[in-house]
Design an enzyme around this catalytic site. Structure first.
Site, PDB file in Angstrom:
ATOM      1  N   ARG A   1       0.769  -1.293   0.021  1.00 14.48           N
ATOM      2  CA  ARG A   1      -0.067  -0.071   0.026  1.00 14.48           C
ATOM      3  C   ARG A   1       0.560   1.184  -0.007  1.00 14.48           C
ATOM      4  O   ARG A   1       0.471   2.455  -0.025  1.00 14.48           O
ATOM      5  CB  ARG A   1      -1.023   0.011   0.982  1.00 14.48           C
TER       6      ARG A   1
ATOM      7  N   LYS B   1       8.968  -0.372   2.771  1.00 14.04           N
ATOM      8  CA  LYS B   1       8.346   0.535   3.769  1.00 14.04           C
ATOM      9  C   LYS B   1       9.220   0.852   5.130  1.00 14.04           C
ATOM     10  O   LYS B   1       9.225   2.194   5.347  1.00 14.04           O
ATOM     11  CB  LYS B   1       7.123  -0.155   4.609  1.00 14.04           C
TER      12      LYS B   1
ATOM     13  N   ASP C   1       7.014  -1.165  11.661  1.00  9.22           N
ATOM     14  CA  ASP C   1       6.518  -0.072  10.968  1.00  9.22           C
ATOM     15  C   ASP C   1       5.712   0.377  11.928  1.00  9.22           C
ATOM     16  O   ASP C   1       4.655   1.196  11.676  1.00  9.22           O
ATOM     17  CB  ASP C   1       5.433  -0.386   9.638  1.00  9.22           C
TER      18      ASP C   1
ATOM     19  N   ASN D   1       0.961   2.152   7.307  1.00 11.06           N
ATOM     20  CA  ASN D   1       0.583   1.028   6.072  1.00 11.06           C
ATOM     21  C   ASN D   1       0.636   1.838   4.852  1.00 11.06           C
ATOM     22  O   ASN D   1       0.785   1.185   3.819  1.00 11.06           O
ATOM     23  CB  ASN D   1      -0.941   0.488   6.421  1.00 11.06           C
TER      24      ASN D   1
ATOM     25  N   ASN E   1      38.505  41.326   7.968  1.00  9.80           N
ATOM     26  CA  ASN E   1      37.053  41.729   7.369  1.00  9.80           C
ATOM     27  C   ASN E   1      37.099  41.250   6.127  1.00  9.80           C
ATOM     28  O   ASN E   1      38.142  42.048   5.133  1.00  9.80           O
ATOM     29  CB  ASN E   1      37.005  43.330   7.688  1.00  9.80           C
TER      30      ASN E   1
ATOM     31  N   SER F   1      36.020  45.762  -0.972  1.00  9.83           N
ATOM     32  CA  SER F   1      34.820  45.120  -1.693  1.00  9.83           C
ATOM     33  C   SER F   1      35.181  44.830  -3.159  1.00  9.83           C
ATOM     34  O   SER F   1      36.063  45.425  -3.666  1.00  9.83           O
ATOM     35  CB  SER F   1      33.699  46.358  -1.724  1.00  9.83           C
TER      36      SER F   1
ATOM     37  N   ARG G   1      43.561  47.573  -9.965  1.00  5.87           N
ATOM     38  CA  ARG G   1      42.703  48.294 -10.774  1.00  5.87           C
ATOM     39  C   ARG G   1      43.541  49.400 -11.466  1.00  5.87           C
ATOM     40  O   ARG G   1      44.602  49.877 -11.142  1.00  5.87           O
ATOM     41  CB  ARG G   1      41.714  48.748 -10.220  1.00  5.87           C
TER      42      ARG G   1
HETATM   43  C1  UD1 Z   1      -1.429  -7.815  12.146  1.00  2.83           C
HETATM   44  C2  UD1 Z   1      -2.437  -8.506  13.168  1.00  2.83           C
HETATM   45  C3  UD1 Z   1      -3.678  -7.902  13.557  1.00  2.83           C
HETATM   46  C4  UD1 Z   1      -3.368  -6.642  14.021  1.00  2.83           C
HETATM   47  C5  UD1 Z   1      -2.225  -5.472  13.201  1.00  2.83           C
HETATM   48  C6  UD1 Z   1      -1.842  -4.615  13.774  1.00  2.83           C
HETATM   49  C7  UD1 Z   1      -1.754 -10.815  12.456  1.00  2.83           C
HETATM   50  C8  UD1 Z   1      -2.314 -12.147  11.866  1.00  2.83           C
HETATM   51  N1  UD1 Z   1      -2.818  -9.887  12.672  1.00  2.83           N
HETATM   52  O1  UD1 Z   1      -2.409  -7.467  10.987  1.00  2.83           O
HETATM   53  O2  UD1 Z   1      -4.532  -8.414  14.521  1.00  2.83           O
HETATM   54  O3  UD1 Z   1      -4.471  -5.617  14.512  1.00  2.83           O
HETATM   55  O4  UD1 Z   1      -1.115  -6.814  12.739  1.00  2.83           O
HETATM   56  O5  UD1 Z   1      -1.038  -3.626  13.039  1.00  2.83           O
HETATM   57  O6  UD1 Z   1      -1.006 -10.972  13.175  1.00  2.83           O
HETATM   58  N2  UD1 Z   1       5.141  -9.298   8.597  1.00  2.83           N
HETATM   59  C9  UD1 Z   1       6.238 -10.053   8.325  1.00  2.83           C
HETATM   60  N3  UD1 Z   1       6.086 -11.129   7.754  1.00  2.83           N
HETATM   61  C10 UD1 Z   1       4.888 -11.607   7.274  1.00  2.83           C
HETATM   62  C11 UD1 Z   1       3.879 -10.918   7.669  1.00  2.83           C
HETATM   63  C12 UD1 Z   1       4.061  -9.855   8.397  1.00  2.83           C
HETATM   64  O7  UD1 Z   1       7.546  -9.733   8.873  1.00  2.83           O
HETATM   65  O8  UD1 Z   1       4.736 -12.578   6.735  1.00  2.83           O
HETATM   66  C13 UD1 Z   1       5.521  -7.981   9.560  1.00  2.83           C
HETATM   67  C14 UD1 Z   1       5.038  -6.721   8.274  1.00  2.83           C
HETATM   68  O9  UD1 Z   1       6.272  -6.366   7.854  1.00  2.83           O
HETATM   69  C15 UD1 Z   1       4.317  -5.757   9.495  1.00  2.83           C
HETATM   70  C16 UD1 Z   1       3.972  -6.601  10.392  1.00  2.83           C
HETATM   71  O10 UD1 Z   1       4.407  -7.756  10.455  1.00  2.83           O
HETATM   72  O11 UD1 Z   1       5.599  -5.100   9.919  1.00  2.83           O
HETATM   73  C17 UD1 Z   1       2.279  -6.700  10.636  1.00  2.83           C
HETATM   74  O12 UD1 Z   1       2.110  -7.266   9.366  1.00  2.83           O
HETATM   75  P1  UD1 Z   1       0.675  -7.011   8.536  1.00  2.83           P
HETATM   76  O13 UD1 Z   1       0.602  -7.608   7.402  1.00  2.83           O
HETATM   77  O14 UD1 Z   1       0.690  -5.091   8.598  1.00  2.83           O
HETATM   78  O15 UD1 Z   1      -0.328  -7.145   9.781  1.00  2.83           O
HETATM   79  P2  UD1 Z   1      -1.626  -7.537   9.560  1.00  2.83           P
HETATM   80  O16 UD1 Z   1      -1.675  -9.113   9.082  1.00  2.83           O
HETATM   81  O17 UD1 Z   1      -2.573  -6.820   8.742  1.00  2.83           O
HETATM   82 CA    CA Z   2      -0.342  -3.479   9.401  1.00  4.57          CA
END
Ligand code: UD1
Ligand code: CA
Length: 461
Positions: free
Chosen positions: A15, A22, A106, A228, A378, A406, A441
């Protein structure tokens, strides 16, 4: 026993619509991943494992530059969900026996206060996590509670029913858990859900369903804002900036207009300094006591001693300014500028790799490049060091107490001796001895009556 920490940063971050991962996007001038990593180290978590995926090399390179070898890295490829990410981290954790904290790369606004709350909740429970209430809970996982307010499970937005989506208590994604228990429980995670991912959140249900304690700790929503998309990024930037400004105000600095002042986490400002509206500070900046900065100054990687005035719309990069000096308005100090005490660099003066000795002045319309200016010099209006011959740069040296008239050009390499005097309009191509006068000059001649009838004034006669 030390608490281990896993920081999740493998996600694709679609996104953001960006070619750059990110977590390397900047918040207040530094990649956002720096904040959770720094916090984890500050809390004494050990080891701190960062889970990388998308652009892993770039992120690792940045973090290694910033934190040396105090981190461990694991690669999660492909990224199969938050549960998978923590599973992958296992090999870097070694024998995990104590507590394990999970943070996200993030969520830069999470701070000591929140982690202290998490640690309190986590101390006597198998699994603790932070929640908050949002008027618009959006796509976050919802916290389901039972009749006695006990936590039952987390339901992801994609898997939630209509009525579950009305719950406004959300999972922030920050947890503390018994590592040994967690790694055993993770063996039972599966991907039979709307997103086909291993959900870390499923641990909550398995903990609650057994006789173990699970605790949800509600915290203020402000610090839980994650990035996000670019709109979130702007919100987080603003919140972080305000937090940093509040900290310097608390230490005795006046910030006239926090809404138009932008600083980073490596900016230190001394007591009784005043920051006028529209100033930007980037990188490592030190400002001493009782300085007045701005309005509209842009300062990066510079050190400013006490009692200095940086006047309107001046730009300083990698420069040092000594005590009691006055810079600007409209001055430009480029990298390698070092001003001694009580110096003056005035309007439309540009300096680069230039040392100004104590008490020296260049007050108007001047370029000083690769120049050593002694003390008490100066430099007159419109002085230009001709430091570049089209191929190489050459130095100019101006001795203590010299006076540069100057509209002078100093064709480098060239030296003006101590106490020497350069007449206005001179092009200096040879060294000027100490205490000598240099003039290049041509002598002025006046031709009587020549202008009669040619100028308006002449016609009147
Ligand atoms: C997750 C939670 C959700 C919570 C939200 C808060 C799960 C299943 N859900 O949502 O309940 O409200 O975070 O932000 O955990 N990441 C990895 N590897 C992966 C997937 C994600 O490193 O395979 C990292 C992403 O880079 C990010 C963080 O984990 O920094 C969260 O991932 P994201 O996909 O944003 O979270 P959600 O699944 O939407
Ligand atoms: Ca997230």
């Amino acid at each position: 026993m030390k608490t281990a920490c896993v920081i999740l940063a493998a996600g694709k971050s679609k996104r953001m619509k960006s070619d750059k991962v990110k977590v390397l996007h900047k918040v207040c001038g530094v990649p956002m991943i720096r904040y959770p990593v720094q916090l984890a180290l500050k809390r004494g978590y050990d080891p701190v494992v960062v889970v990388l995926g998308h652009q892993a090399d770039e992120v690792k390179e940045y973090l290694t530059r910033e934190f040396g070898d105090s981190l461990r890295f694991v690669l999660q490829q492909p990224a199969l969900g938050t549960g998978h990410a923590v599973m992958v981290a296992k090999r870097a954790l070694g024998k995990a026996r104590g507590k394990l904290v999970v943070l996200y790369g993030d969520m830069p606004l999470v701070d000591t206060q929140e982690l202290a709350a998490l640690e309190r909740a986590g101390r006597n429970s198998t699994l603790a996590f932070l929640t908050c209430r949002l008027s618009d809970p959006g796509k976050y996982g919802r916290v389901l509670r039972g009749p006695r307010d006990e936590v039952l499970k987390i339901v992801e937005h994609a898997d939630a029913t209509k009525s579950q989506r009305r719950i406004n208590e959300i999972n922030t994604g920050i947890y503390m858990m018994d590592a040994a228990w967690a790694y055993k429980a993770m063996k039972n995670l599966n991907r039979s859900n709307a997103q086909g991912e291993y959900y870390l959140t499923d641990l909550v249900e398995s903990c609650a369903a057994s006789s173990k304690t699970v605790k949800a700790m509600e915290v203020e929503a402000n610090s839980m804002l994650g990035v996000n998309d670019r709109v979130d990024l702007a919100k987080v930037e603003k919140a972080m900036n305000l937090r940093l400004l509040h900290a310097i105000m608390a230490s005795g600095v006046t910030v006239l207009d926090p809404g138009s002042t932008w600083i980073g986490p490596d900016v230190k400002v001394g007591r009784d300094s005043v920051i006028l509206p529209g100033c930007h500070f980037f990188g490592k900046v030190r400002v001493g006591k009782a300085c007045v900065i701005g309005p509209g100054a842009v300062i990066s990687d510079s050190t400013i001693s006490s009692g200095v005035e940086i006047k309107a719309y001046s730009v300083l990069e990698q420069s040092k300014v000594g005590r009691g000096s006055q810079i600007g308005p409209f001055a430009r100090l480029r990298p390698g500028t070092v001003c001694g005490q009580n110096t003056k660099v005035g309007n439309f003066v540009e300096t680069k790799k230039t040392h100004m000795g104590n008490g020296s002045k260049a007050s108007h319309l001047t370029y000083l490049g690769d120049t050593q200016v002694g003390a008490g010099v100066n430099v007159g209006a419109g002085t230009i060091t001709c430091n570049y011959d089209g191929v190489n740069k050459h130095p100019t040296v101006i001795g203590d107490g010299a006076f540069i008239g100057s509209d002078t050009q100093l064709v480098a390499p060239v030296k003006v001796g101590k106490g020497a005097y350069v007449g206005a309009g001179t092009t200096v191509t040879r060294d000027v001895p100490d205490h000598a006068l240099a003039v290049s000059r041509t002598r002025q001649k006046n031709i009587e009556g020549y202008a009669s009838g040619r100028t308006k004034a002449g016609k009147k006669e």
